[in-house]
Design an enzyme around this catalytic site. Structure first.
Site, PDB file in Angstrom:
ATOM      1  N   ASN A  82       0.826  -1.214   0.000  1.00 38.75           N
ATOM      2  CA  ASN A  82       0.000   0.000   0.000  1.00 38.75           C
ATOM      3  C   ASN A  82       0.863   1.268   0.000  1.00 38.75           C
ATOM      4  O   ASN A  82       0.361   2.358   0.252  1.00 38.75           O
ATOM      5  CB  ASN A  82      -0.929   0.004   1.221  1.00 38.75           C
ATOM      6  CG  ASN A  82      -0.160   0.002   2.543  1.00 38.75           C
ATOM      7  OD1 ASN A  82       1.069  -0.089   2.554  1.00 38.75           O
ATOM      8  ND2 ASN A  82      -0.866   0.117   3.645  1.00 38.75           N
ATOM      9  N   HIS A 140       3.384   1.885   2.086  1.00 40.42           N
ATOM     10  CA  HIS A 140       3.927   2.273   3.394  1.00 40.42           C
ATOM     11  C   HIS A 140       5.443   2.119   3.430  1.00 40.42           C
ATOM     12  O   HIS A 140       6.034   1.331   2.681  1.00 40.42           O
ATOM     13  CB  HIS A 140       3.242   1.529   4.548  1.00 40.42           C
ATOM     14  CG  HIS A 140       3.574   0.085   4.708  1.00 40.42           C
ATOM     15  ND1 HIS A 140       2.723  -0.815   5.322  1.00 40.42           N
ATOM     16  CD2 HIS A 140       4.667  -0.656   4.372  1.00 40.42           C
ATOM     17  CE1 HIS A 140       3.277  -2.000   5.358  1.00 40.42           C
ATOM     18  NE2 HIS A 140       4.456  -1.948   4.775  1.00 40.42           N
ATOM     19  N   GLU A 158       1.757   4.210   7.553  1.00 38.02           N
ATOM     20  CA  GLU A 158       0.646   3.795   6.705  1.00 38.02           C
ATOM     21  C   GLU A 158       0.056   4.997   5.973  1.00 38.02           C
ATOM     22  O   GLU A 158       0.079   6.116   6.504  1.00 38.02           O
ATOM     23  CB  GLU A 158      -0.446   3.183   7.594  1.00 38.02           C
ATOM     24  CG  GLU A 158      -0.003   1.946   8.357  1.00 38.02           C
ATOM     25  CD  GLU A 158      -0.057   0.693   7.517  1.00 38.02           C
ATOM     26  OE1 GLU A 158       0.384   0.712   6.350  1.00 38.02           O
ATOM     27  OE2 GLU A 158      -0.539  -0.319   8.030  1.00 38.02           O
TER      28      GLU A 158
END
Ligand code: F6R
Length: 230
Positions: free
Chosen positions: A129, A131, A136
């Site tokens: 994603n 990160h 995050e």
């Protein structure tokens, strides 16, 4: 992509060799290098190759400081899921490193990095994603070292590490502020599963929605295998 060097390797073995060359060269240039150390699957062949080179007397990590990048919350020190334990087994012990900075308390950790004079090198993997560590999405450039809840995407990707064990929901991560201030950043990316996010990281907008996209503002070396880029 100012300041960005992208090195493509045919396969994960080539990636491990190229990354080991890069890291070894940094350590030869500055034997007391401070290194932020990712765990996860991608850098493991690199760490194994570095251990082989240490064993063969080709490079000396004895004055290096290894700094923990991230950790789960709410687990014991001897829990098999401890990322501190993973970093010690895969990097610290095999490379003969004696100086470490552990990540437990955000304030003390940031103070310890300041005492080191900052980070020389950050070795990073790329979250599916986007990160970095456990920064995050969304994570701004100045996001500090902090505790947080993992996103469903990271809980899912981290499941691959622990078999039957659950992935802890809480985590602590070195902040974007520290990662982006490292004098060199090395991003290791392997496999077709990372292809979309690697292109977003290097070619999409710089955005908190893809924290890794901010690495383009650093002295960034990306070493990727063919499956992750083409
Ligand atoms: C691990 C870490 C994570 C991983 C990332 C990629 O300490 O900080 O950000 O680097 O999730 O993981 P792999 O390499 O397993 O795909």
């Amino acid at each position: 992509m100012t300041g960005v060097s992208l090195q493509l390797q045919p396969n994960p073995e080539g990636l491990a060799q190229a990354a080991s060359d890069f890291i070894s060269e940094q350590v030869r240039t500055k034997p007391d290098l401070s290194i932020l150390v990712a765990t996860g699957h991608t850098p493991m062949p690199t760490y194994a190759e570095l251990a082989r080179r240490v064993e063969a007397g080709e490079v000396d990590f004895s004055r290096v400081t290894a700094v923990q990048l991230d950790e789960y919350l709410g687990i014991d020190d001897d829990d098999p899921r401890s990322l501190w334990g993973w970093m010690r087994r895969s990097f610290v012990q095999p490379l003969g490193i004696t100086r470490t900075v552990r990540l437990k308390n955000p304030h003390q950790f940031e103070a310890a990095i300041r005492n080191l004079g900052g980070l020389d090198l950050a070795i990073l993997g790329l979250g599916p994603n986007g990160h970095l560590g456990f920064n995050e999405p969304p994570s701004a450039m100045d996001a500090p070292t902090r505790t947080l809840e993992l996103t469903p995407a990271s809980l899912e990707s981290n499941r691959a590490y622990w078999g039957e064990l659950t992935v802890p929901a809480g985590a602590i991560t070195a902040g974007m502020n520290l990662i982006l201030a490292a004098r060199q950043t090395l991003l290791l990316v392997s496999g077709v599963r990372k292809r979309g996010i690697l292109h977003a990281t290097l070619e999409g907008p710089e955005t908190p929605e893809v924290p890794a996209s901010f690495l383009r503002r650093t002295a960034l070396t990306v070493i990727a295998d063919g499956a992750a880029w083409t």
